[in-house]
Design an enzyme around this catalytic site. Structure first.
Site: not given
Ligand code: F0G
Length: 464
Positions: A220, A129-130, A222, A72, A263, A455
């Site tokens: 961000d 990102f969304d 990823a 833990y 990613k 979506h």
């Molecule tokens: N930031 C970016 C640029 C992303 O593309 C994503 C996720 C996230 C943050 C959120 O990360 O999914 O680990 O919570 N993108 C995926 C996609 C879902 O299909 O582009 P997460």
């Protein structure tokens, strides 16, 4: 002759995938309420829904899975990840989270606040990102998109379409008091604008502006390694630098980072948020403990932290990046040969098909890119994802549809998973859709939708 690139790995385990008939697919997509997220994975032949958590791990990563320390507190796997993060990015403080959006939740809880604390605040950046936008708007703050205009013309050739328009950002920073701008988020590469990179020069420019105005700059991150690869191959002065040193230079301009490890961490689940400011780390750690888990695991199993510690380094290997980005470009090249308009230049993790050009007669109120996604699925059993009006959500203030500048069908390529023969199949499928595009005149209308990030769960029916 010059030898071409080839995958720097060979296969040790395979997972069977199966084709289906068009009749099967027509029934399945109807049952799925015309939402590709509702399909079962067995109903999909080649799955390009996302490159997130869908990659193949290496034998070295699987070895770390067996070595995972599930204590833990103070697990050795945590310290392996800590060392990796420091080595790759230069940050010594971080909090593991279960995925990228969790990292956003923890960071924004500390920087923007909780509840309605964001009212009146803005977060500038390049096409957030969304989930990032979702977490900001959930706190009643607003995002301001400062991406350069070239990003919204799929055919404009610009090597760094993820770049921020520095004039726009400056105007935002000058027209708001410091307290109204809790953070600036730079997404590298910029997913929403087509997997497009941000140049080192632009990163430096954004960082200088943020510093002048006392606004923290977070990346961000990823797809940080793909961004570094594009800097190496497209920006003057970087051709001879290795990817690892480019990554270190990129992150030297940031006050911290959120990471979706699914990613460029090349793992199936995980994320983290890293900081330069120890006091902010401390503030965020309270939220991490509340939402995610104790600071030395924060929502990740020890074995997953171990695999991530290896994946972050593998993602920076040049041979890997060449074949990764090369495969995406291979698919882009095939589609271009078929006369299909895609975002140019080809991005890092996906090909973005310009749906408006492919289906010019479908009205924008009937979700053009979603319509194209359904057609490609019906045609070939290939699943992509809509990056268009459904994803853009309604305006939170007016409830009106906000039609984005682009209607794109994203074909995201999982890392180290499919071969170039799969790419040929995908391209042929889309070429067949193009052949009969003139007969596709109507799209879909919404039957049910969620108030935010609709979506994922939206239900649709054919518009006619
Ligand atoms: N930031 C970016 C640029 C992303 O593309 C994503 C996720 C996230 C943050 C959120 O990360 O999914 O680990 O919570 N993108 C995926 C996609 C879902 O299909 O582009 P997460």
């Amino acid at each position: 002759m010059e030898l071409p690139w080839a995958e720097p790995y060979r296969m040790k385990t395979i997972e069977p995938i199966r084709r289906s008939t068009r009749e099967d697919r027509a029934a399945w997509i109807r049952e799925a309420k015309y939402n590709l997220f509702n399909l079962r994975s067995e109903q999909v032949y080649i799955d390009l829904l996302t490159d997130s958590g869908t990659g193949a791990m290496s034998s070295a990563q699987w070895a770390e899975m067996m070595l995972g320390d599930e204590s833990y507190a103070g697990a050795s796997s945590y310290y392996k990840l800590k060392d990796s993060i420091e080595e790759v990015f230069g940050f010594t403080s971080f909090l593991p989270c279960h995925q990228g959006r969790a990292a956003e939740n923890v960071l924004f809880s500390a920087l923007i606040g909780v509840g309605d604390a964001g009212a009146g605040k803005v977060v500038p950046g390049n096409s957030h990102f969304d989930t990032t936008k979702g977490h900001i708007e959930f706190r009643k703050a607003r995002t301001i998109d400062c991406t350069i205009a070239e990003a919204f013309d799929t055919q404009a050739d610009h090597p760094f379409k993820g770049n921020v328009d520095l004039g726009k950002l400056k105007a935002v920073l000058e027209s708001h008091p410091r307290e109204a701008v809790p953070v600036c988020i730079l997404t590298i590469t910029c997913n929403s604008s087509g997997g497009q990179p941000v140049s080192m020069e632009n990163i430096e420019g954004v960082s200088a502006l943020c510093r002048t105005h006392g606004v923290p700059l977070f990346f961000d991150s990823a797809r940080f390694a793909e961004n570094a690869y594009f800097i190496k191959t497209r920006e003057r002065g970087y051709a001879d630098k290795d990817v690892r040193s480019i990554v270190r230079e990129m992150f030297s301009y940031a006050d911290g980072m959120t990471m979706s490890s699914k990613k460029d961490g090349i793992v199936n689940i995980g994320g983290f948020v890293a900081f330069r400011d120890e006091a902010l780390w401390q503030k965020a750690s309270t939220f991490n403990i509340m939402f995610e888990g104790f600071n030395t695991y924060g929502g990740m199993a020890g074995r997953d932290m171990g695999a991530l510690s290896v994946g972050l380094k593998e993602a920076c290997e040049l041979d890997y990046l060449e074949s990764r980005v090369g495969q995406v470009a291979y698919l882009g090249g095939l589609l271009t040969e078929y006369g299909i308009a895609v975002q140019r230049p080809y991005g890092g993790h996906a090909i973005f098909v310009d749906a408006r050009r492919l289906l010019p007669t479908v009205p924008k109120e009937e979700f053009i890119a979603q319509t194209l996604g359904i057609e490609l699925y019906l045609e070939a059993g290939v699943r992509g994802i809509e990056i268009g009006t459904l994803l853009a959500d309604r305006d939170p203030d007016t409830g009106e549809e906000r039609y984005p500048a682009l209607e794109l069908l994203r074909l995201a390529i999982p890392r180290r998973t499919y071969t170039n023969d799969h790419m040929k199949y995908i391209a042929a499928g889309l070429a067949n859709v193009k052949e009969r595009a003139a007969s596709i005149r109507r799209g879909y209308r919404i039957v049910r939708e969620a108030p935010i990030m609709r979506h994922f769960t939206v239900e649709l029916t054919p518009a006619e």
